[in-house]
Scaffold this motif. Structure first.
Motif: not given
Length: 609
Positions: A544-548, A574-575, A594-596
């Protein structure tokens, strides 16, 4: 003067008279068919309460994920070479996966054919007389025939040999009496049929040779006069052996030699307890807890059974010529076909306890019926069949009737007790719940893998303990393929322990970046996310990879030189992505502004709380 009355003449209509003559002429056949019909209805009423378990799930999953090919049919399954069984499994799975009525129905049909084959064998060997119904009944109600019918995987190989052995005996007996080689060819083909269902079929030619030597002139005569038939059987066995050994090279090696203590303990449990009691209608007590068909006869019952067997062998041997040889043939078959092959199987793992499994001796049931017939009745054309004059016919018939009645009663008790252990509501409910969930699932749903609950399928079956295999058998082909190789996704589903399809989460140890913005740093437009995949999970490591993201955009995740494209949605999310074995990082090149990319959690899929 007394008048004499004319006798009254009753004229029976021709159709009724013809029917009566037909009943007298075919009475044995009609009675046999009636017995078989009643017993098959009885066994079906018992089998309906059983359900798939253990190997059954693997067989169903393999049937659904493989086309009908030689590679699939000739796979060696833990020492079992069973193309016939795999063919029947494939047909059952394609007709209706996890429909117990369809799967068990195929096995029951073959068992019904085996019942007819045993009747044919007895009629050919012993003649068309009412007395052959007694050994037929022994086969029909023998307790060892029932547990194999309630375990699909066991029945898939056992019923082939239960059919092949009596058919081979009948054809070979025809050959011995007529000398026509076509009957010997038919016997060899039935041996091949048995081999394609069960490796134990190698022992059938040994039975045919023993019958020839015992009842048709002795050992030398059997070798000299019938060498052509034996050459055919050797050819069948040799061809089978070549294919079996070749396919065994690619099979998982699970065999091993047991210790001397394990081997002797197993043989005693199998022959001295399991076979000795079940041949008399036992075991009267089963290993409690599951429907495995594991015999647990009381010690007193074992001793009594051995004593009764000794008495039966002594009495039949006293009166009937060649009775001792017939009993020896049965014992030899049990040793060669049932005991010795198993010594290379699971005995080194389970020890002597493996000998309590009635599935190991279920294939011997047709031979038991034949031996019972041979030690009581002379075969057609047999000269001087008795050593001594028999007691009065009424006494012999009465004694045999009592023994048969006791056997029938004991068998009914044993089977009834075994039937009380059947019932698999837990496994049935899990499968049916999952079936309904798959039917209602969206076409593009992504279902991640996890281990099936242990009370449904033990984890020892490795890949075939996973939901993608066990439950994927019920999914449409595209969804089944996606379950076995799920893509990266923003939303994932997983089967819970009840078989429901629910949103998922990753259970694992999270690793967050130690940066002020809680984002992994971007270097030259690329983000490197460290990944710890050292923990082993049966379904693989799910990440699981969290993102914004400030806008909808696309990123590509690289692990071990394998890319995974993901369409990110605006906002926080989340990915989920399945980690490549050995990967120690996730590389994300050309990260859009803009991607974190934040906290990463490697672990395993679980239902979301």
């Amino acid at each position: 003067m007394t008048q004499t009355r004319e006798p009254i003449t009753i004229t029976i209509p021709a159709p009724i008279a013809n029917a009566a003559r037909g009943l007298r002429r075919h009475g044995v056949l009609l009675t046999a068919l009636a017995l078989i019909a009643v017993v098959m209805a009885w066994k079906t009423s018992i089998v309906q309460y059983a359900y798939f378990k253990e190997d059954d799930f693997e067989f169903m999953a393999r049937a659904m994920q493989n086309e009908l090919s030689l590679d699939y049919l000739t796979r060696v399954h833990y020492g079992h070479f069973m193309p016939g069984g795999f063919l029947l499994a494939w047909v059952s799975a394609r007709l209706a996966p996890y429909e117990w009525g369809v799967a068990a129905g195929g096995v029951l049909i073959l068992h019904a054919l085996a019942c007819l084959a045993v009747y044919r064998m007895l009629r050919v060997v012993l003649g068309n007389r009412p007395a052959i119904l007694a050994p037929l009944l022994v086969f029909l109600i023998a307790p060892i025939t029932v547990p194999a019918l309630t375990w699909w995987a066991a029945g898939l190989d056992t019923v082939f040999l239960q059919l092949a052995l009596p058919m081979a005996v009948a054809s070979h007996w025809h050959y011995l009496r007529s000398g026509r080689l076509r009957h010997a060819v038919a016997a060899a083909l039935w041996v091949l049929f048995g081999l394609l269902g069960f490796v134990k079929g190698f022992a059938v030619p040994l039975v045919l040779f023993a019958l020839t030597a015992i009842y048709f002139g002795g050992l030398r005569s059997a070798l000299r006069r019938h060498w052509a038939a034996w050459l055919m059987h050797v050819g069948v066995l040799a061809g089978f052996g070549v294919v079996y050994l070749e396919r065994s090279r690619s099979a998982i090696e699970t065999g091993g030699l047991p210790s001397f203590e394990q081997a002797t303990g197993f043989v005693w449990e199998l022959l001295g307890k399991t076979l000795a009691t079940t041949v008399l209608g036992g075991p009267w007590k089963w290993f409690a807890g599951n429907d495995w068909g594991v015999a647990a006869p009381p010690t007193a019952a074992v001793i009594a059974s051995l004593v009764v067997l000794v008495v039966l062998v002594a009495v039949t041997g006293h009166y009937r010529r060649r009775a001792l040889a017939a009993w020896g043939m049965l014992l030899g078959y049990a040793v060669v076909a049932d005991a010795l092959p198993a010594l290379w199987g699971r005995v080194h793992v389970l020890g002597a306890f493996a000998g309590t499994n009635t599935h190991y001796v279920a294939d011997a049931a047709p031979l038991i019926a034949l031996v019972v017939g041979l030690v009581l009745l002379p075969h057609q054309g047999e000269a001087d069949p008795y050593r001594k004059e028999l007691p009065a016919r009424e006494r012999v018939t009465g004694a045999c009737g009592v023994v048969l009645g006791v056997f029938a009663g004991a068998s009914l008790v044993s089977v009834t007790i075994f039937g009380s252990y059947l019932g698999a509501d837990r496994r049935h409910d899990y499968i049916e719940t999952a079936r309904a969930a798959l039917a209602k699932a969206p076409a593009d749903v992504v279902v991640y893998d996890r281990v099936v609950p242990a009370d449904v399928m033990p984890g020892s079956y490795q890949d075939y303990s996973l939901t993608s295999r066990v439950l994927g058998a019920m999914a449409a082909p595209e969804l089944r393929a996606r379950m076995q190789a799920p893509p990266a996704a923003l939303d994932g589903m997983v089967f819970d322990d009840q078989g429901r399809l629910v949103p998922m989460e990753v259970a694992g140890v999270p690793l967050a970046p130690r940066t002020p913005d809680r984002c992994w740093p971007v270097t030259g437009g690329t983000v490197l996310v460290p990944l710890d995949t050292s923990a082993r999970h049966p379904a693989g490591t799910l990440v699981r990879l969290d993102y914004s993201a400030k806008a909808d955009t696309k990123v590509t995740l690289w692990m071990a030189e394998r890319p995974a494209d993901v369409e990110l949605r605006t906002g926080v999310g989340k990915i989920f992505v399945l980690a490549e074995p050995g990967a120690d990082r996730i590389t994300v090149p050309d990260v859009p502004p803009g991607v974190c990319l934040g906290t990463v959690t490697p672990g395993q899929a679980v239902p979301r709380p």
